[in-house]
Enzyme design. Structure first.
Site, PDB file in Angstrom:
ATOM      1  N   GLU A   1     -10.377  35.662   4.538  1.00 59.34           N
ATOM      2  CA  GLU A   1     -10.764  35.170   3.206  1.00 59.34           C
ATOM      3  C   GLU A   1     -11.886  36.016   2.603  1.00 59.34           C
ATOM      4  O   GLU A   1     -11.967  36.185   1.400  1.00 59.34           O
ATOM      5  CB  GLU A   1     -11.220  33.703   3.282  1.00 59.34           C
TER       6      GLU A   1
ATOM      7  N   HIS B   1      -2.685  33.412   7.802  1.00 60.44           N
ATOM      8  CA  HIS B   1      -3.724  34.423   7.581  1.00 60.44           C
ATOM      9  C   HIS B   1      -3.656  35.554   8.634  1.00 60.44           C
ATOM     10  O   HIS B   1      -4.142  36.652   8.386  1.00 60.44           O
ATOM     11  CB  HIS B   1      -5.123  33.805   7.663  1.00 60.44           C
TER      12      HIS B   1
ATOM     13  N   CYS C   1      -0.688  31.128  12.176  1.00 56.48           N
ATOM     14  CA  CYS C   1      -1.490  30.843  10.982  1.00 56.48           C
ATOM     15  C   CYS C   1      -1.165  31.967  10.031  1.00 56.48           C
ATOM     16  O   CYS C   1      -1.162  33.151  10.436  1.00 56.48           O
ATOM     17  CB  CYS C   1      -2.984  30.856  11.321  1.00 56.48           C
TER      18      CYS C   1
ATOM     19  N   CYS D   1       1.688  27.634   5.082  1.00 53.11           N
ATOM     20  CA  CYS D   1       0.461  27.380   5.844  1.00 53.11           C
ATOM     21  C   CYS D   1       0.875  26.512   7.023  1.00 53.11           C
ATOM     22  O   CYS D   1       1.536  25.487   6.827  1.00 53.11           O
ATOM     23  CB  CYS D   1      -0.522  26.634   4.936  1.00 53.11           C
TER      24      CYS D   1
ATOM     25  N   ASP E   1      -0.828  27.571   0.144  1.00 51.07           N
ATOM     26  CA  ASP E   1      -1.640  27.844   1.332  1.00 51.07           C
ATOM     27  C   ASP E   1      -3.082  27.459   1.031  1.00 51.07           C
ATOM     28  O   ASP E   1      -3.453  27.233  -0.129  1.00 51.07           O
ATOM     29  CB  ASP E   1      -1.554  29.339   1.715  1.00 51.07           C
ATOM     30  N   SER E   2      -3.894  27.453   2.082  1.00 46.17           N
ATOM     31  CA  SER E   2      -5.316  27.144   1.910  1.00 46.17           C
ATOM     32  C   SER E   2      -6.094  28.332   1.346  1.00 46.17           C
ATOM     33  O   SER E   2      -7.302  28.236   1.184  1.00 46.17           O
ATOM     34  CB  SER E   2      -5.910  26.790   3.269  1.00 46.17           C
TER      35      SER E   2
END
Ligand code: DGL
Length: 273
Positions: A152, A186, A184, A73, A10-11
């Site tokens: 994040e 996240h 997403c 992701c 994932d990012s």
């Protein structure tokens, strides 16, 4: 091969929402994870760049001996699923197909909302897949560019998160959709706040749950499922701050049986091409 780990990428910390479901369903499987927080967010980047990063991380994970790769992701799934499936000789899955299937089995009125990064929403991938499988579906897609940085920064339970959720989700206030895809990885960390804002009648879809089932069925099919002991050597690599990553991982996964290691972007770049 049974003893080899499963890789996820994932990012940043978002893919931990998929890790959580995989660990829950498949406790014997060892997890190797890469969260590319140093280059986060992927959402606003050109898909060609996201593809390049995904290839680097996938090759890195393959060098660690993974037996299956989950692109945890949505943006990276859009950018790299087809390419990685062709290039790698292990099974590779993304998150969009699972999110689509879960949304279709949840909706009663065929009105489905999708939220994701700019990259995912602009690709129209969810809309295409939902419309392809559910005749007469009405899909409303909205990009929520501020959500990822809140997660994040480990601010996803702060008052600020409520404010941002109410701003970004305002297009849905009068919507009569009955299902919303958290498109997403996240976003499930903001799930409670999203649910509070849009109301309890709305079904929120976390694709990670379906992804874990897909992983299980591939491992069973290929006879590479780990039938031994409960795994405890999980390794999570982050290109960002390992302390922050560790805090979020402990808080989100509610466990400590993993090592967080730093991996520099320069190191990942060596795995390009
Ligand atoms: N977690 C990612 C996704 O599912 C990407 C977030 C980002 O880096 O923009 O799309």
């Amino acid at each position: 091969m049974k003893k080899q780990p499963i890789g996820l990428l994932d990012s940043g910390v978002g893919g931990l929402t998929v890790v959580k479901e995989v660990m829950r369903l498949l406790p014997n499987e060892e997890i190797y994870y890469v969260g590319d927080s140093a280059r986060n967010p992927y959402g606003p980047r050109p898909l060609s760049e996201v593809l390049e990063y995904s290839i680097q991380i996938a090759n890195f994970l393959v060098s660690k001996g993974i037996k299956l790769l989950v692109i945890a992701c949505n943006t990276a799934t859009v950018a790299s699923l087809d390419v990685l499936q062709k290039r790698l000789d292990i099974p590779v899955i993304g998150v969009i197909e699972s999110g689509t299937k879960a949304a279709i089995s949840s909706t009663k009125n065929k009105k489905i909302g999708v939220i994701g990064t700019q990259g995912t929403i602009q690709s129209n991938e969810y809309e295409k897949q939902i419309m392809g499988l559910l005749e007469g579906a009405i899909v409303q897609s909205v990009a929520c560019p501020q959500f990822v940085s809140i997660v994040e920064k480990n601010q996803y339970e702060d008052e600020l998160a409520r404010k941002v959720v109410s701003e970004e989700l305002s297009p849905f206030v009068d919507s009569d959709m009955d299902t919303l895809v958290l498109g997403c990885t996240h976003y499930p960390l903001l799930q409670r706040i999203i649910q509070d804002y849009l109301g309890n009648d709305l079904m929120l879809i976390n694709p990670g749950i379906e992804v874990a089932k897909q992983v299980q069925s591939i491992l069973i099919d290929k006879a590479i499922i780990d039938t031994g002991e409960k795994a405890s050597n999980h390794v999570f690599y982050t290109s960002g701050d390992p302390v922050k990553f560790n805090d979020i991982a402990i808080h989100w996964l509610k466990r400590h049986d993993f090592d967080v290691k730093h991996i520099a972007v320069e190191e990942l770049e060596k795995y390009g091409k």
